[in-house]
Design an enzyme around this catalytic site. Sequence first.
Site, short mmCIF file in Angstrom:
data_model
loop_
_atom_site.label_atom_id
_atom_site.label_comp_id
_atom_site.label_asym_id
_atom_site.label_seq_id
_atom_site.Cartn_x
_atom_site.Cartn_y
_atom_site.Cartn_z
N ARG A 147 -93.03 51.92 -0.53
CA ARG A 147 -94.11 51.76 0.44
C ARG A 147 -94.41 50.28 0.58
O ARG A 147 -94.48 49.56 -0.42
CB ARG A 147 -95.36 52.51 -0.03
N TYR A 159 -106.58 47.03 2.42
CA TYR A 159 -106.16 48.12 1.55
C TYR A 159 -104.71 47.94 1.08
O TYR A 159 -103.83 47.61 1.88
CB TYR A 159 -106.27 49.48 2.27
N ASP A 217 -98.68 53.01 4.88
CA ASP A 217 -99.93 53.77 4.94
C ASP A 217 -100.90 53.06 5.88
O ASP A 217 -101.35 51.94 5.59
CB ASP A 217 -100.52 53.85 3.52
N HIS A 219 -103.86 54.20 6.49
CA HIS A 219 -105.17 54.44 5.87
C HIS A 219 -106.29 54.69 6.88
O HIS A 219 -107.37 54.09 6.81
CB HIS A 219 -105.51 53.30 4.90
N GLU A 243 -98.09 56.87 7.35
CA GLU A 243 -99.09 57.77 6.76
C GLU A 243 -100.48 57.51 7.34
O GLU A 243 -100.83 56.36 7.63
CB GLU A 243 -99.09 57.50 5.25
N GLU A 269 -104.02 63.32 2.52
CA GLU A 269 -104.52 63.07 1.16
C GLU A 269 -106.01 63.34 1.02
O GLU A 269 -106.48 63.60 -0.08
CB GLU A 269 -104.17 61.65 0.69
N ARG A 290 -99.55 65.58 2.77
CA ARG A 290 -99.90 64.59 1.75
C ARG A 290 -100.93 65.07 0.73
O ARG A 290 -101.43 64.26 -0.07
CB ARG A 290 -100.46 63.33 2.46
N GLU A 346 -95.22 60.54 -4.29
CA GLU A 346 -95.81 59.21 -4.54
C GLU A 346 -95.96 59.02 -6.05
O GLU A 346 -96.40 59.92 -6.76
CB GLU A 346 -97.19 59.14 -3.87
N TRP A 409 -112.19 53.23 6.04
CA TRP A 409 -111.47 52.46 5.01
C TRP A 409 -110.18 53.15 4.65
O TRP A 409 -110.00 54.25 4.49
CB TRP A 409 -112.31 52.27 3.76
O1 EZ4 Z 1 -106.42 55.08 -1.21
O2 EZ4 Z 1 -106.06 57.55 -3.74
O3 EZ4 Z 1 -101.48 56.89 -0.32
N1 EZ4 Z 1 -102.27 56.59 -1.14
C1 EZ4 Z 1 -103.53 56.24 -0.93
C2 EZ4 Z 1 -104.40 56.03 -2.13
C3 EZ4 Z 1 -105.88 56.21 -1.82
C4 EZ4 Z 1 -106.62 56.45 -3.10
C5 EZ4 Z 1 -108.11 56.71 -2.87
O4 EZ4 Z 1 -108.70 57.14 -4.04
O5 EZ4 Z 1 -103.93 56.14 0.20
O6 EZ4 Z 1 -104.15 54.74 -2.68
CO CO Z 2 -102.61 57.16 1.53
#
Ligand code: EZ4
Ligand code: CO
Length: 409
Positions: A147, A159, A217, A219, A243, A269, A290, A346, A409
């Site tokens: 990643r 992030y 990701d 996010h 992602e 996730e 996920r 992951e 976030w």
């Molecule tokens: O930000 O699990 O793909 N993985 C992620 C993680 C999340 C954390 C949040 O608790 O996006 O790193």
């Molecule tokens: Co993620």
Amino acid sequence: MKIVAADVIVTSPDRNFVTLKITTDDGLTGLGDGTLNGRELAVASYLADHVVPLLIGRDPHRIEDTWQFLYRSAYWRRGPVTMAAIAAVDVALWDIKAKAAGMPLYQLLGGASRTGVMAYGHASGRDIPELFDSIRNHLELGYRSIRVQTSVPGINAVYGVAAQPGPDGKRYDYEPAQRTPLPAEEDWDTRAYLRHLPGVFEAVRNEFGPELPLLHDGHHRMTPIQAARLGKDLEPYDLFWLEDCTPAENQEALRLVRQHTTTPLAIGEVFNTVWDYQTLIREQLIDYVRSAVTHTGGITAMRKLLDFAAQYQIKSGIHGPTDISPVGMAAALHLDLAIHNFGIQEYMQHGPLTNEVFRQSFTFADGYLHPGEQPGLGVELDEQAAARFPYTAAYLPFNRLKDGTVHDW
Ligand code: EZ4
Ligand code: CO
């Protein structure tokens, strides 16, 4: 067999973990992970105050019945706290059942469908040279899928960039949650990100070649049309997946993204039941699921979710950051090994203190994880070691745009 005790153990080696330990009158014990990053004590209370009293005296072999009882008798359905608590019970009961059978858990799930579980690691850098070093370092650690996260000019804190110092001055390696009294504030600018990211992937492809599977990701930060554009712009770099390109509470939003790009999409996730995926799976709007075993009601619910996904050629990409404990990770690995529609796992490695508290038998070699051959999950909790690390409040960061508006976030 009867359950005679259920203990909730909160420990904080490197970071907080919530573990449920169920003990039977035969002296067997099972472990389940209920860690919910930044909200750990809510799950601990849900378990200790509301679930443990219901478990005493129950037959631990009745896993499906216990799952349905906890889900339906609460009346208030779903949600991350409830589903993490149910997951902790479910995984602990599977651990007990497999120990009673004298088999590693994957055998009870149908046996191995593959010899190992392909894992991806998290490379990141504040600039291209640091990112390349991080990718090389992950390749040396044995990862064969990577990643890629990067800083963006004009944004101070993004992030997923490990070398970026948090408000406590420490690197961000193991964990974005920080032990500060208030959540750290990060900043965000989607236009700057959209301009910067394709060039980063171009540089990575030029350096590391076409073979290496690369992931990214987003996010949850883009609107559907922004996500569509990023997916298109990244097509030349052949991502394994993009992602969380949008916050996916609105599942229909993914129709728009899907119309515009062939970049594979991974979502889920932050989801906790199959209902969160109903449109995404039925309309084939994503390619990878996920969810974490820990946040989606355990093995019992994940198996059903992934079987549903399999009908649409959608594969697993089980969440495995450091906020999933070694217990939750082991549960994921047994499932990964057994299911047919496995995609990728992951794997962010835990810190040394965590490995002292949780003794693990899973292995990682040449890019592949394996849960091992111990009966049950193959994870033991050292309770004396756990007691040395009391709960420490920690928060995930949050985002503000340049004008001060709170952003995802
Ligand atoms: O930000 O699990 O793909 N993985 C992620 C993680 C999340 C954390 C949040 O608790 O996006 O790193
Ligand atoms: Co993620």
